[in-house]
Design an enzyme around this catalytic site. Sequence first.
Site, PDB file in Angstrom:
ATOM      1  CG  ASP A  82      -2.079   0.898   1.132  1.00  0.00           C
ATOM      2  OD1 ASP A  82      -2.295   1.465   0.041  1.00  0.00           O
ATOM      3  OD2 ASP A  82      -2.800   1.060   2.140  1.00  0.00           O
ATOM      4  CD  GLU A 109      -6.326   1.357  -4.665  1.00  0.00           C
ATOM      5  OE1 GLU A 109      -7.108   0.386  -4.777  1.00  0.00           O
ATOM      6  OE2 GLU A 109      -6.250   2.073  -3.650  1.00  0.00           O
TER       7      GLU A 109
END
Length: 508
Positions: free
Chosen positions: A168, A284
């Site tokens: 992330d 992402e």
Amino acid sequence: MTGEPDLLQFLKPFPIDLQKIYPRSFCSVNGLTYGLIRTSQDKKLVVVGKKRPVLADPFKGSCHHQKSTIKVCDLSAENTECLMALFPYTKPVSLRKHPITIGTGDRLGVATPGHIRAVQRFPARPVLAQQSVRENRQTGRSFKEVVQDAAWAVFQENYQGGYGADGDHLKSPEEVKNALDAGVSMVTLDLSEKLDLEAFRTPKGVIDRKYKEEIDEGDSRVLLHLFLGKEFLFKIPHGGMSILFDEESVKRNALFFHKAIDFTEEAYEFIRKRSGNQALIDFEISIDETPFPTPPKSHLFFIIVLNHRGVRIDSLAPRFIGEFQKGVDYRGDLKDFQDQLYQHVLIAQDYGNYKISIHSGSDKFSVFPHLGKLAKGGLHLKTAGTSWLEAMRLIALLNPSLYREMHRFALSIFKEAAKLYHVTTDLNRIPNLEKLRDQELPAFLDQDDSRQLLHITYGYLLNAKAGNGKNLFRERFYQTLTQYEEDYWSLLERHIGKHLDSLGLPGK
Ligand SMILES: [Zn+2]
């Protein structure tokens, strides 16, 4: 062999110091029985069966021979590889084909069974491992350990629905590489440091000059060709949404994004080359940590240029209007939020059918129904800190004296911690700890200011040291979580379940 008494009976003859078994994990493959137990020395994998096949089995461990043989194995890196080979569902996978996904990010490495129990009641898939480099620094873990912990929890719960592992907020090629090396199935690229925030604030004259300097002629021709004189139309139930670019807005967006787009393309190519088959890694893009909300028009600009360069993304996290502060509900105008979300969703559907990703998504109960409705074709919801707060709730419930110490410490370092986060915590609104009775302590986890206090200080609390260099809280904190793990998982099942329920997903 499923019932707990049977399993206990089965393991009884062996000289192992058995404290607990995890019945859902027990299963038989090729005549051998595998399962997780807890001994006084931690959680272990046992392999039981006839002597020869147990010895030939690839897991590393120590054997005891009776009528049958048992091998007791550490949950080590090497054994995790064996686990993933023998039980492929314990390996993280792409969740691209699942429209609703939720990142549950197990910061502490002990929350995942609760996350699984919550998510498997809904038509959604979990990203069980989801850590940023910053979080790993605070918790003292690595991407590799994060993925390993998730894999063993998946085995423990016998969860075969498929899960993701997200590196992330990665900000450099090295960070992307490290995450891929650790076996993640998703990369979230954080573009915040590559965006030129001045591009929307500088006067027009400066923009013209900067554009000439920074954007090469070939790129400029392509951009003007892609955007000028075109109307981008989106169908909505009652009418349409139309986006137009004039030369100035092309230039401003180009300056805003050009380094970010180069970086995205570079990372995308790297991932593709590395995995041989890009379909294995979900990609992402996050632009949520910018100082202003992402205009839908800029989202459109960005994705059209990416598409033109052949870059395919699976989700995008814009920054939304209003405030998405950690651990508390949405603050802002709900109608404005809905309108913007809808525009982002329309763009995502038309330009690659990717998901809209909501960061700092925990506890936003007032927006969840709208999210569920508007983004039902593709939504990723990231939560993380809220599971830490549930851990603090457990401490408040079951180890009040430890809770008091941690709360006092959090207050003492709040100012320092608040430099790292955008929060509007008012310490004056937090009830006085010293005046509350033990049974009132869990209420701190229901009050916004104390939630934020405990949320942003987690790294400090885990790493706090006494004068002698020993951890102040870490060991006692983990010990309480382990001792009452079933209670912790129940809290998480309820809390994460409440998130999915609020999205309007039908529960099983
Ligand atoms: Zn984010």
